[in-house]
Enzyme design. Structure first.
Site, PDB file in Angstrom:
ATOM      1  N   ASP A   1       1.800   6.501   2.155  1.00 15.36           N
ATOM      2  CA  ASP A   1       1.103   5.121   2.620  1.00 15.36           C
ATOM      3  C   ASP A   1      -0.424   5.076   2.464  1.00 15.36           C
ATOM      4  O   ASP A   1      -0.985   6.130   2.932  1.00 15.36           O
ATOM      5  CB  ASP A   1       1.535   5.048   3.983  1.00 15.36           C
ATOM      6  CG  ASP A   1       0.828   3.942   4.845  1.00 15.36           C
ATOM      7  OD1 ASP A   1       0.418   2.736   4.062  1.00 15.36           O
ATOM      8  OD2 ASP A   1       0.798   3.663   5.997  1.00 15.36           O
TER       9      ASP A   1
ATOM     10  N   LYS B   1       3.420  27.547  16.836  1.00 12.43           N
ATOM     11  CA  LYS B   1       3.308  26.267  16.209  1.00 12.43           C
ATOM     12  C   LYS B   1       4.234  25.525  15.280  1.00 12.43           C
ATOM     13  O   LYS B   1       4.036  25.509  14.060  1.00 12.43           O
ATOM     14  CB  LYS B   1       1.915  26.487  15.323  1.00 12.43           C
ATOM     15  CG  LYS B   1       0.715  26.873  16.279  1.00 12.43           C
ATOM     16  CD  LYS B   1      -0.653  27.193  15.408  1.00 12.43           C
ATOM     17  CE  LYS B   1      -1.796  27.728  16.250  1.00 12.43           C
ATOM     18  NZ  LYS B   1      -2.828  27.852  15.449  1.00 12.43           N
TER      19      LYS B   1
ATOM     20  N   ASP C   1       0.783  -1.143   0.079  1.00 15.52           N
ATOM     21  CA  ASP C   1       0.246   0.085  -0.007  1.00 15.52           C
ATOM     22  C   ASP C   1       0.945   1.282  -0.183  1.00 15.52           C
ATOM     23  O   ASP C   1       0.470   2.188   0.687  1.00 15.52           O
ATOM     24  CB  ASP C   1      -0.970   0.009   1.168  1.00 15.52           C
ATOM     25  CG  ASP C   1      -0.228  -0.172   2.441  1.00 15.52           C
ATOM     26  OD1 ASP C   1       1.047  -0.256   2.631  1.00 15.52           O
ATOM     27  OD2 ASP C   1      -0.942  -0.128   3.600  1.00 15.52           O
TER      28      ASP C   1
END
Length: 231
Positions: A212, A157, A107
């Site tokens: 993925d 952040k 995958d």
């Protein structure tokens, strides 16, 4: 050169798509995931590819045949019970006992030049080379720096860097002696066992595109990037 694609996963996180067909046959653009993988392996010199199957194996066998339409030799290895991610490779020990070989999850979509990974692994005195990928995830809070009772700075952040196992490996044949017969045994357990035995493991960082396709959101993203990277 030989490669093994682990194609036996249930695809539970990709339901309802995988209720009809196995995850490696899900269409991405004009091709199935496995087709894209096989063609990229072929372009990097891999001419004998083993598909390690379990769930809906007959779909995969009927779809690919002997691999002649892709210019490679395809062999199917079906596990009779789930064996994890390393266990299915053990079933192929007699066919993979004479040269290093590539193992990858069924995958994964990537532009990684597999031949370069293979050559890198062959140059190392290690039984296992793992491909890794740096992932940067935005942190939802600002990071405050302090000294005593005072604030000295703020990082708004920041991105968190994680180096992940990318699901692509180069095995040297001797490593198969470390994997138990007919047993559920994963790549993570193999790595842990090798580290405990102080057996060195080399790693190859992937700079190229990598994805993925493990969840519905990833599958939808793969559809979006197909034309840009894989058509």
């Amino acid at each position: 050169m030989k490669a093994v694609i682990l194609s036996g996963g249930l695809g539970s996180r990709l339901k309802p798509f995988t209720e009809v067909i196995p995850k490696p046959l899900l269409p991405i653009g004009e091709k199935a995931v496995l087709e894209i993988q096989i063609e990229h392996l072929k372009n990097n010199g891999f001419d004998h590819i083993f598909l390690a199957t379990n769930y809906k194996s007959e779909y995969i066998e009927n779809f690919f045949g002997n691999g002649s339409k892709y210019g490679v030799k395809l062999s199917i290895s079906k596990e009779e019970k789930p064996l994890g991610t390393a266990g299915p490779v053990k079933l192929l020990q007699n066919q993979l006992n004479n040269e290093p070989f590539l193992v990858m999850n069924g995958d994964i979509l990537t532009l990684l030049p597999y031949r370069k990974l293979y050559e890198f692994a062959c140059s190392k005195e290690t039984l296992l080379t793992i491909a890794t990928k740096d992932i940067y995830t935005p942190f939802q809070f600002g990071n405050i720096h302090t000294e005593g009772d005072f604030v000295t700075g703020i990082e708004e952040k920041p991105n968190i860097k994680t180096t992940i196992l990318a699901g692509i490996y180069i095995f040297k044949p001797e490593i198969l002696n470390l994997i138990p017969d007919n047993t559920m045994y994963g790549m993570d357990k193999l790595i842990i066992d090798m580290l405990e035995r102080r057996l060195p493991i080399s790693h190859y960082p992937i700079q190229e595109y990598w994805l993925d396709i493990g969840q519905v959101g990833d599958y939808e993203k793969a559809q979006e990037i197909y034309k840009e990277h894989f058509k």
